[in-house]
Motif scaffolding. Structure first.
Motif, PDB file in Angstrom:
ATOM      1  N   LEU A   1       0.831  -1.204   0.000  1.00 55.66           N
ATOM      2  CA  LEU A   1       0.000   0.000   0.000  1.00 55.66           C
ATOM      3  C   LEU A   1       0.865   1.252   0.000  1.00 55.66           C
ATOM      4  N   MET A   2       1.906   1.265   0.839  1.00 56.65           N
ATOM      5  CA  MET A   2       2.784   2.427   0.925  1.00 56.65           C
ATOM      6  C   MET A   2       3.502   2.678  -0.399  1.00 56.65           C
ATOM      7  N   VAL A   3       3.888   1.613  -1.066  1.00 57.94           N
ATOM      8  CA  VAL A   3       4.547   1.746  -2.369  1.00 57.94           C
ATOM      9  C   VAL A   3       3.601   2.392  -3.375  1.00 57.94           C
ATOM     10  N   LYS A   4       2.340   1.967  -3.362  1.00 61.89           N
ATOM     11  CA  LYS A   4       1.354   2.534  -4.291  1.00 61.89           C
ATOM     12  C   LYS A   4       1.132   4.019  -4.020  1.00 61.89           C
ATOM     13  N   LEU A   5       1.070   4.391  -2.732  1.00 59.17           N
ATOM     14  CA  LEU A   5       0.916   5.808  -2.390  1.00 59.17           C
ATOM     15  C   LEU A   5       2.152   6.610  -2.789  1.00 59.17           C
ATOM     16  N   PHE A   6       3.312   5.982  -2.649  1.00 55.38           N
ATOM     17  CA  PHE A   6       4.573   6.622  -3.058  1.00 55.38           C
ATOM     18  C   PHE A   6       4.558   6.917  -4.560  1.00 55.38           C
ATOM     19  N   ILE A   7       4.112   5.935  -5.334  1.00 59.37           N
ATOM     20  CA  ILE A   7       4.056   6.112  -6.791  1.00 59.37           C
ATOM     21  C   ILE A   7       3.070   7.223  -7.148  1.00 59.37           C
ATOM     22  N   CYS A   8       1.905   7.239  -6.486  1.00 59.59           N
ATOM     23  CA  CYS A   8       0.926   8.306  -6.732  1.00 59.59           C
ATOM     24  C   CYS A   8       1.527   9.672  -6.441  1.00 59.59           C
ATOM     25  N   SER A   9       2.326   9.754  -5.383  1.00 58.37           N
ATOM     26  CA  SER A   9       2.959  11.017  -5.020  1.00 58.37           C
ATOM     27  C   SER A   9       3.952  11.459  -6.086  1.00 58.37           C
ATOM     28  N   ILE A  10       4.734  10.507  -6.590  1.00 50.26           N
ATOM     29  CA  ILE A  10       5.757  10.822  -7.597  1.00 50.26           C
ATOM     30  C   ILE A  10       5.117  11.363  -8.875  1.00 50.26           C
ATOM     31  N   VAL A  11       4.012  10.737  -9.293  1.00 53.93           N
ATOM     32  CA  VAL A  11       3.369  11.135 -10.562  1.00 53.93           C
ATOM     33  C   VAL A  11       2.276  12.179 -10.328  1.00 53.93           C
ATOM     34  N   GLN A  12       2.176  12.675  -9.079  1.00 49.19           N
ATOM     35  CA  GLN A  12       1.191  13.695  -8.717  1.00 49.19           C
ATOM     36  C   GLN A  12      -0.230  13.264  -9.081  1.00 49.19           C
ATOM     37  N   GLN A  13      -0.583  12.085  -8.583  1.00 51.91           N
ATOM     38  CA  GLN A  13      -1.891  11.505  -8.848  1.00 51.91           C
ATOM     39  C   GLN A  13      -2.648  11.341  -7.529  1.00 51.91           C
ATOM     40  N   ALA A  14      -3.892  11.804  -7.492  1.00 54.93           N
ATOM     41  CA  ALA A  14      -4.714  11.615  -6.305  1.00 54.93           C
ATOM     42  C   ALA A  14      -5.036  10.133  -6.125  1.00 54.93           C
ATOM     43  N   ALA A  15      -5.165   9.712  -4.867  1.00 61.70           N
ATOM     44  CA  ALA A  15      -5.423   8.295  -4.577  1.00 61.70           C
ATOM     45  C   ALA A  15      -6.692   8.173  -3.744  1.00 61.70           C
ATOM     46  N   CYS A  16      -7.400   7.079  -3.950  1.00 56.51           N
ATOM     47  CA  CYS A  16      -8.594   6.771  -3.175  1.00 56.51           C
ATOM     48  C   CYS A  16      -8.412   5.385  -2.562  1.00 56.51           C
ATOM     49  N   ILE A  17      -8.244   5.337  -1.239  1.00 54.02           N
ATOM     50  CA  ILE A  17      -8.085   4.072  -0.533  1.00 54.02           C
ATOM     51  C   ILE A  17      -9.467   3.631  -0.050  1.00 54.02           C
ATOM     52  N   GLU A  18      -9.887   2.475  -0.504  1.00 50.94           N
ATOM     53  CA  GLU A  18     -11.230   1.994  -0.183  1.00 50.94           C
ATOM     54  C   GLU A  18     -11.142   0.631   0.482  1.00 50.94           C
ATOM     55  N   GLY A  19     -11.952   0.417   1.522  1.00 47.92           N
ATOM     56  CA  GLY A  19     -11.921  -0.869   2.201  1.00 47.92           C
ATOM     57  C   GLY A  19     -12.937  -0.949   3.318  1.00 47.92           C
ATOM     58  N   GLU A  20     -12.806  -1.989   4.132  1.00 47.64           N
ATOM     59  CA  GLU A  20     -13.727  -2.228   5.234  1.00 47.64           C
ATOM     60  C   GLU A  20     -13.651  -1.102   6.263  1.00 47.64           C
ATOM     61  N   THR A  21     -14.650  -1.085   7.144  1.00 45.52           N
ATOM     62  CA  THR A  21     -14.717  -0.078   8.200  1.00 45.52           C
ATOM     63  C   THR A  21     -13.617  -0.290   9.246  1.00 45.52           C
ATOM     64  N   GLY A  22     -12.924   0.804   9.583  1.00 42.87           N
ATOM     65  CA  GLY A  22     -12.053   0.815  10.742  1.00 42.87           C
ATOM     66  C   GLY A  22     -10.885  -0.137  10.757  1.00 42.87           C
TER      67      GLY A  22
ATOM     68  N   PHE B   1       1.994   7.437   6.144  1.00 40.88           N
ATOM     69  CA  PHE B   1       2.637   7.735   4.864  1.00 40.88           C
ATOM     70  C   PHE B   1       3.021   9.205   4.763  1.00 40.88           C
ATOM     71  N   SER B   2       2.104  10.080   5.166  1.00 37.52           N
ATOM     72  CA  SER B   2       2.354  11.521   5.020  1.00 37.52           C
ATOM     73  C   SER B   2       3.498  12.007   5.896  1.00 37.52           C
ATOM     74  N   LEU B   3       3.784  11.281   6.975  1.00 35.00           N
ATOM     75  CA  LEU B   3       4.850  11.679   7.895  1.00 35.00           C
ATOM     76  C   LEU B   3       6.165  10.950   7.641  1.00 35.00           C
ATOM     77  N   SER B   4       6.140  10.020   6.711  1.00 40.73           N
ATOM     78  CA  SER B   4       7.330   9.206   6.475  1.00 40.73           C
ATOM     79  C   SER B   4       8.305   9.914   5.540  1.00 40.73           C
ATOM     80  N   LYS B   5       9.568   9.607   5.685  1.00 40.36           N
ATOM     81  CA  LYS B   5      10.577  10.126   4.778  1.00 40.36           C
ATOM     82  C   LYS B   5      10.551   9.290   3.504  1.00 40.36           C
ATOM     83  N   PRO B   6      10.921   9.858   2.333  1.00 39.87           N
ATOM     84  CA  PRO B   6      11.513  11.186   2.132  1.00 39.87           C
ATOM     85  C   PRO B   6      10.487  12.315   2.017  1.00 39.87           C
ATOM     86  N   PHE B   7       9.203  12.012   2.303  1.00 41.54           N
ATOM     87  CA  PHE B   7       8.176  13.036   2.122  1.00 41.54           C
ATOM     88  C   PHE B   7       8.169  14.003   3.307  1.00 41.54           C
ATOM     89  N   ASN B   8       7.683  13.485   4.427  1.00 45.42           N
ATOM     90  CA  ASN B   8       7.561  14.302   5.643  1.00 45.42           C
ATOM     91  C   ASN B   8       6.919  15.650   5.319  1.00 45.42           C
TER      92      ASN B   8
END
Length: 290
Positions: free
Chosen positions: A7-28, A38-45
């Motif tokens: 999941l983190m890799v997919k979000l990383f790729i979306c960030s690199i290509v400046q693509q919005a992401a929609c994470i969908e799944g079960e409740t909670g 992800f938003s707090l992790s390096k190299p993004f932070n």
């Protein structure tokens, strides 16, 4: 776990290509928490702005408004506008409950040379190149959820959040316990063994066909751990972790469903914590006495 790393890799790729992401799944099961990590992790932070959407969420709650302070007109920015200006990750939690989804489409404009007009304030801004839009939402089959409008659906990548298998729940329970320990100090017994057993208990509870129970989420695990830590810290005699589990599980059960629920709890405690029936009876009787 491997699923969360994926999941983190997919979000990383979306960030690199400046693509919005929609994470969908079960409740909670950790969609929002994973996005925060992800938003707090390096190299993004980059930092993040989080907005919990509801049916009553207004454009002014999302973008901001105009007010008069000391006879001067001022823009009051809210989470989405702040993120667009500063290059934060904007996390739209429970996005598909909202009635203003279409209004958020302007945030998905990726032409860095083009200015967009902020709804509600009329301010023209250029979107920061580091800005990232992440939607976290339950599946469309969940009551109250709506389809994302075409103005947004065509500009996002949908990512399926991993189903809540036992390994994932166990990893989450252990992570929560480790975080409490690193912040506040150690529990009084083996927290790793307890985390594993608690994960199994939650897994069985959520897979139960008994409709008397509310399905547990990560929020419930956090609340339970908080209660347990406070109990351990105060050295309250006679109140164990299992007592907390029984009482917390029963807190969402209606009186007419009590016996059915307690029978299910008996079974789950035996399977998860390897307790014998006499031990389980003590916990159940303690609940009934209150």
């Amino acid at each position: 776990t491997p699923k969360l790393r994926s999941l983190m890799v997919k979000l990383f790729i979306c960030s690199i290509v400046q693509q919005a992401a929609c994470i969908e799944g079960e409740t909670g099961i950790g969609k929002t928490s994973s996005s925060v990590v992800f938003s707090l992790s390096k190299p993004f932070n980059k930092g993040y702005q989080l907005l919990n959407f509801s049916e009553g969420t207004k454009i002014s709650d999302t973008f901001g408004n105009i007010t008069v302070i000391d006879n001067q007109i001022q823009h009051i920015d809210k989470p989405l506008t702040i993120s667009m200006k500063q290059g934060n990750v904007f996390i739209a939690d429970e996005f598909n409950i909202s009635k203003i989804m279409d209004s958020c489409a302007i945030a998905l404009e990726r032409d860095i040379n083009k200015k967009v007009i902020i709804p509600g304030t009329g301010e023209k801004i250029k979107i920061h190149p580091g800005f990232q839009f992440i939607i976290c939402q339950n599946e469309i089959t969940t009551i109250g959820r709506k389809e994302i409008p075409p103005s947004i659906a065509s500009k996002i990548i949908k990512i399926k959040y991993p189903n809540s298998d036992l390994d994932l729940i166990e990893s989450i329970c252990l992570n929560i316990a480790d975080n409490i320990i690193s912040t506040h100090g150690k529990f009084t017994d083996d927290h790793k063994s307890f985390a594993k057993n608690l994960a199994n208990y939650m897994f069985l509870l959520n897979k139960s066909d008994k409709i008397c129970f509310k399905k547990w989420s990560i929020r419930d695990i956090k609340k339970l751990y908080k209660r347990i830590y406070q109990n351990d810290n105060k050295n309250i005699i006679g109140v164990s972790k299992i007592h907390h589990i029984v009482f917390y599980t029963m807190s969402s059960v209606l009186p007419q469903n009590e016996e059915v629920a307690l029978d299910e709890i008996r079974n789950n405690l035996e399977l998860s914590f390897k307790l014998d029936q006499s031990e389980i009876d003590n916990y159940i009787n303690c609940y009934k006495a209150n």
